[in-house]
Design a protein around this motif. Structure first.
Motif, PDB file in Angstrom:
ATOM      1  N   GLY A 124       3.203   0.713  -3.601  1.00 28.79           N
ATOM      2  CA  GLY A 124       2.406   0.558  -4.810  1.00 28.79           C
ATOM      3  C   GLY A 124       2.783  -0.619  -5.678  1.00 28.79           C
ATOM      4  O   GLY A 124       2.191  -0.810  -6.745  1.00 28.79           O
TER       5      GLY A 124
ATOM      6  N   HIS B 140       1.837   6.086  -6.969  1.00 29.63           N
ATOM      7  CA  HIS B 140       0.473   5.592  -7.180  1.00 29.63           C
ATOM      8  C   HIS B 140      -0.522   6.304  -6.277  1.00 29.63           C
ATOM      9  O   HIS B 140      -1.708   6.419  -6.612  1.00 29.63           O
ATOM     10  N   ALA B 141      -0.052   6.794  -5.124  1.00 26.14           N
ATOM     11  CA  ALA B 141      -0.942   7.424  -4.149  1.00 26.14           C
ATOM     12  C   ALA B 141      -1.509   8.743  -4.662  1.00 26.14           C
ATOM     13  O   ALA B 141      -2.468   9.259  -4.074  1.00 26.14           O
ATOM     14  N   ARG B 142      -0.946   9.270  -5.737  1.00 21.83           N
ATOM     15  CA  ARG B 142      -1.460  10.511  -6.324  1.00 21.83           C
ATOM     16  C   ARG B 142      -2.693  10.279  -7.186  1.00 21.83           C
ATOM     17  O   ARG B 142      -3.301  11.234  -7.666  1.00 21.83           O
TER      18      ARG B 142
ATOM     19  N   GLY C 291       5.445   4.851  -4.539  1.00 23.28           N
ATOM     20  CA  GLY C 291       4.743   5.922  -3.848  1.00 23.28           C
ATOM     21  C   GLY C 291       3.934   6.821  -4.749  1.00 23.28           C
ATOM     22  O   GLY C 291       2.988   7.481  -4.286  1.00 23.28           O
TER      23      GLY C 291
ATOM     24  N   GLN D 218       0.826  -1.206   0.000  1.00 29.27           N
ATOM     25  CA  GLN D 218       0.000   0.000   0.000  1.00 29.27           C
ATOM     26  C   GLN D 218       0.861   1.256   0.000  1.00 29.27           C
ATOM     27  O   GLN D 218       0.504   2.266  -0.616  1.00 29.27           O
ATOM     28  N   ARG D 219       2.004   1.204   0.671  1.00 31.60           N
ATOM     29  CA  ARG D 219       2.900   2.363   0.725  1.00 31.60           C
ATOM     30  C   ARG D 219       3.641   2.562  -0.603  1.00 31.60           C
ATOM     31  O   ARG D 219       3.686   3.661  -1.153  1.00 31.60           O
TER      32      ARG D 219
END
Length: 253
Positions: free
Chosen positions: A14, A155-157, A153, A11-12
């Motif tokens: 991606g 991917h969180a965007r 990371g 999750q962190r």
């Protein structure tokens, strides 16, 4: 395979690398099947919606690139698509049941170009945001033969392009500040990443092909049997794009 301890890192970051998911003997069987598919010359017409071509980076000659889909013409590839080891990993990541969505075989022959920076999410109506791809290495992947590069990371965007239903190349500026990771793989290894992970690949400058199976799935919360619906929409998209390029007599075989 219990990956519960890796869910937080997935999750962190991606993405998740799974070493040796398939055994050497299983890889050999699939390698033989994918090699035999190259003898199916009746499938390799440029107006067949199942296949796509690349261009040699030096000669600009067309080179055969992939089958999409592949599992309906390759039973061993189909067995991997539905393998419980993959489903079990995805169920832990999704916290939900996983359903097959898309399947393709990329040969990436010697000299073939790579893919520009992009995300897999395409904003078609109903396209699942849980879309997640499992890359399965039949051949080793490394920098020389154009391995995939991801940006942990980023991917969180979320979606980094217009949600207009088109494929978008991304500029390097959207991943500024995120350190790239080249996914070097051995045969039988797997990589998992979601629809919003920016990624790209380089030219294959080696002397041999670099075969990968790219299998994509969705969580049940986004729907169950979506694969047929996806390929109907995908073929409509290809017919539109190819028609604009002047390619006629399009068919699926």
């Amino acid at each position: 395979m219990d990956i519960g301890h890796l869910v937080d890192s997935y999750q962190r970051d991606g993405y998740l690398v799974l070493r040796g998911l398939f055994s050497p003997s299983e890889v050999q069987e699939v390698a033989e099947e994918t090699a035999a598919l190259l003898e199916r010359k009746e499938l390799m017409a440029k107006n067949n919606l199942r296949v796509r071509w690349q261009y040699h980076y030096e000669t600009c000659e067309p080179v055969f690139e992939l089958f999409d889909p592949v599992t309906d013409i390759a039973p061993r590839c189909s067995a991997w698509f539905h393998d419980r080891r993959i489903a079990h990993v995805l169920e832990q990541l999704f916290q939900d049941h996983a359903h097959p969505f898309k399947d393709k075989l990329i040969y990436k022959p010697a000299g073939a170009g790579g893919y520009p920076l992009h995300q897999d999410f395409i904003a078609w109506p109903g396209f699942p945001e849980s879309f997640t791809t499992v890359v399965l290495a039949i051949d080793a992947a490394n920098a020389e033969n154009g391995c995939i590069e991801v940006f942990p990371g980023a991917h969180a965007r979320g979606c980094l392009a217009e949600r207009d239903g088109n494929f978008h190349m991304l500029s390097d500026s959207v991943v500024e500040g995120f350190s790239p990771v080249k996914l070097t793989l051995d045969p039988g290894d797997a990589v998992v990443f979601g629809a919003f992970m920016p990624h790209r690949s380089d030219i294959n400058r080696s002397g041999s092909m670099r075969r990968h199976l790219l299998y994509s799935y969705n969580a049940e919360r986004d729907g169950k049997a979506l694969r047929d619906e996806h390929y109907q929409a995908f073929h409509h998209y290809l017919r539109t794009i190819y028609g604009m390029m002047g390619l006629a007599d399009l068919h699926f075989r």
